[in-house]
Design a protein around this motif. Structure first.
Motif, PDB file in Angstrom:
ATOM      1  N   VAL A  24     -44.385 -26.896  54.521  1.00 39.11           N
ATOM      2  CA  VAL A  24     -44.042 -26.502  56.075  1.00 39.11           C
ATOM      3  C   VAL A  24     -44.853 -27.254  57.078  1.00 39.11           C
ATOM      4  CG1 VAL A  24     -44.424 -24.883  57.848  1.00 39.11           C
ATOM      5  CG2 VAL A  24     -43.395 -24.141  55.551  1.00 39.11           C
ATOM      6  N   LEU A  25     -45.841 -27.909  56.800  1.00 43.80           N
ATOM      7  CA  LEU A  25     -46.719 -28.966  57.522  1.00 43.80           C
ATOM      8  C   LEU A  25     -46.098 -30.237  57.318  1.00 43.80           C
ATOM      9  CD1 LEU A  25     -50.267 -28.464  56.673  1.00 43.80           C
ATOM     10  CD2 LEU A  25     -49.343 -28.104  58.786  1.00 43.80           C
ATOM     11  N   TRP A  81     -42.990 -30.059  59.922  1.00 43.73           N
ATOM     12  CA  TRP A  81     -43.591 -29.866  61.047  1.00 43.73           C
ATOM     13  C   TRP A  81     -43.837 -31.250  61.660  1.00 43.73           C
ATOM     14  CZ3 TRP A  81     -43.973 -26.281  65.161  1.00 43.73           C
ATOM     15  CH2 TRP A  81     -44.768 -26.628  65.905  1.00 43.73           C
ATOM     16  N   HIS A  82     -44.685 -32.016  61.051  1.00 46.35           N
ATOM     17  CA  HIS A  82     -44.759 -33.264  61.528  1.00 46.35           C
ATOM     18  C   HIS A  82     -43.794 -34.231  61.673  1.00 46.35           C
ATOM     19  CE1 HIS A  82     -49.007 -32.345  62.014  1.00 46.35           C
ATOM     20  NE2 HIS A  82     -49.210 -31.908  61.045  1.00 46.35           N
ATOM     21  N   ASN A 129     -40.799 -33.377  62.271  1.00 45.74           N
ATOM     22  CA  ASN A 129     -40.024 -33.088  63.182  1.00 45.74           C
ATOM     23  C   ASN A 129     -40.400 -33.847  64.593  1.00 45.74           C
ATOM     24  OD1 ASN A 129     -38.175 -31.100  62.401  1.00 45.74           O
ATOM     25  ND2 ASN A 129     -39.416 -29.618  62.740  1.00 45.74           N
ATOM     26  N   GLU A 130     -41.814 -34.256  64.734  1.00 47.07           N
ATOM     27  CA  GLU A 130     -42.136 -35.210  65.821  1.00 47.07           C
ATOM     28  C   GLU A 130     -41.425 -36.547  65.741  1.00 47.07           C
ATOM     29  OE1 GLU A 130     -46.154 -35.519  65.098  1.00 47.07           O
ATOM     30  OE2 GLU A 130     -46.690 -33.545  65.590  1.00 47.07           O
ATOM     31  N   GLN A 165     -36.301 -26.248  62.603  1.00 48.17           N
ATOM     32  CA  GLN A 165     -37.194 -26.636  63.865  1.00 48.17           C
ATOM     33  C   GLN A 165     -37.475 -25.062  64.632  1.00 48.17           C
ATOM     34  OE1 GLN A 165     -35.441 -29.559  66.396  1.00 48.17           O
ATOM     35  NE2 GLN A 165     -37.119 -31.016  65.789  1.00 48.17           N
ATOM     36  N   LEU A 206     -39.753 -23.110  62.623  1.00 52.41           N
ATOM     37  CA  LEU A 206     -41.241 -23.735  62.651  1.00 52.41           C
ATOM     38  C   LEU A 206     -41.867 -23.456  64.225  1.00 52.41           C
ATOM     39  CD1 LEU A 206     -40.661 -27.013  60.643  1.00 52.41           C
ATOM     40  CD2 LEU A 206     -41.571 -24.803  59.934  1.00 52.41           C
ATOM     41  N   TYR A 207     -41.209 -23.485  65.058  1.00 56.96           N
ATOM     42  CA  TYR A 207     -41.909 -23.360  66.347  1.00 56.96           C
ATOM     43  C   TYR A 207     -42.030 -21.786  66.596  1.00 56.96           C
ATOM     44  CZ  TYR A 207     -39.795 -27.977  67.633  1.00 56.96           C
ATOM     45  OH  TYR A 207     -39.345 -29.162  67.805  1.00 56.96           O
ATOM     46  N   CYS A 240     -45.194 -21.236  64.739  1.00 60.46           N
ATOM     47  CA  CYS A 240     -46.269 -21.897  65.374  1.00 60.46           C
ATOM     48  C   CYS A 240     -46.789 -21.245  66.620  1.00 60.46           C
ATOM     49  CB  CYS A 240     -46.301 -23.265  65.865  1.00 60.46           C
ATOM     50  SG  CYS A 240     -47.407 -24.467  66.474  1.00 60.46           S
ATOM     51  N   CYS A 279     -53.717 -29.514  65.809  1.00 57.05           N
ATOM     52  CA  CYS A 279     -52.283 -29.545  65.640  1.00 57.05           C
ATOM     53  C   CYS A 279     -51.624 -29.240  66.818  1.00 57.05           C
ATOM     54  CB  CYS A 279     -51.435 -29.548  64.497  1.00 57.05           C
ATOM     55  SG  CYS A 279     -51.031 -27.738  64.443  1.00 57.05           S
ATOM     56  N   GLY A 308     -47.627 -24.080  69.630  1.00 61.71           N
ATOM     57  CA  GLY A 308     -46.083 -23.500  69.843  1.00 61.71           C
ATOM     58  C   GLY A 308     -46.017 -23.619  71.456  1.00 61.71           C
TER      59      GLY A 308
END
Length: 123
Positions: free
Chosen positions: A25-26, A29-30, A32-33, A90, A93-94, A97, A114, A117
């Motif tokens: 998941v991490l 998440w990263h 997605n940036e 996304q 994950l949001y 967060c 990090c 949200g």
């Protein structure tokens, strides 16, 4: 790579098999940036070992959530990114967060390592 079952009782069980664990998941998440190189991911998640990062990226790639692109350069450059299907996570994950932010606030837990949200809600 973790083999998926041919049948599941619940879609949540499938999702847990795909992205469960401490790191996937991490990583999603990263990623997605934006696209990241291997060492960028290691710096972003310093607790993960090189071996574990390799394994987790291979599993995510094998399940079609992450794409590995090799550029024919000297020296070779490899970039990881989420696939179109991986990007469908996304909103989930949001939401996770945001829920984590709310829980941290309720429990008086400091969040500082990090994006939160709330950061995404402001964009």
């Amino acid at each position: 790579m973790k083999e998926l079952q041919s049948e599941y009782q619940c879609a949540i069980n499938l999702v847990i098999d795909l992205i469960g664990g401490k790191w996937k998941v991490l990583l999603l998440w990263h990623l997605n940036e934006g696209d990241k190189r291997f060492n960028e991911l290691r710096r972003t998640i310093p607790e993960i070992t090189k071996k574990m990062l390799t394994q987790q990226l291979r599993e995510l790639e094998g399940h079609g959530l992450v794409k590995r692109t090799v550029f024919e350069e000297v020296p070779p450059r490899v970039v990881y990114s989420t696939t179109d299907f991986g990007r469908k996570l996304q909103p989930v994950l949001y939401g996770m967060c945001q829920w984590g932010d709310d829980y941290a606030e309720k429990e008086g837990i400091q969040m500082n390592s990090c994006w939160t949200g709330r950061d995404f809600m402001q964009k």
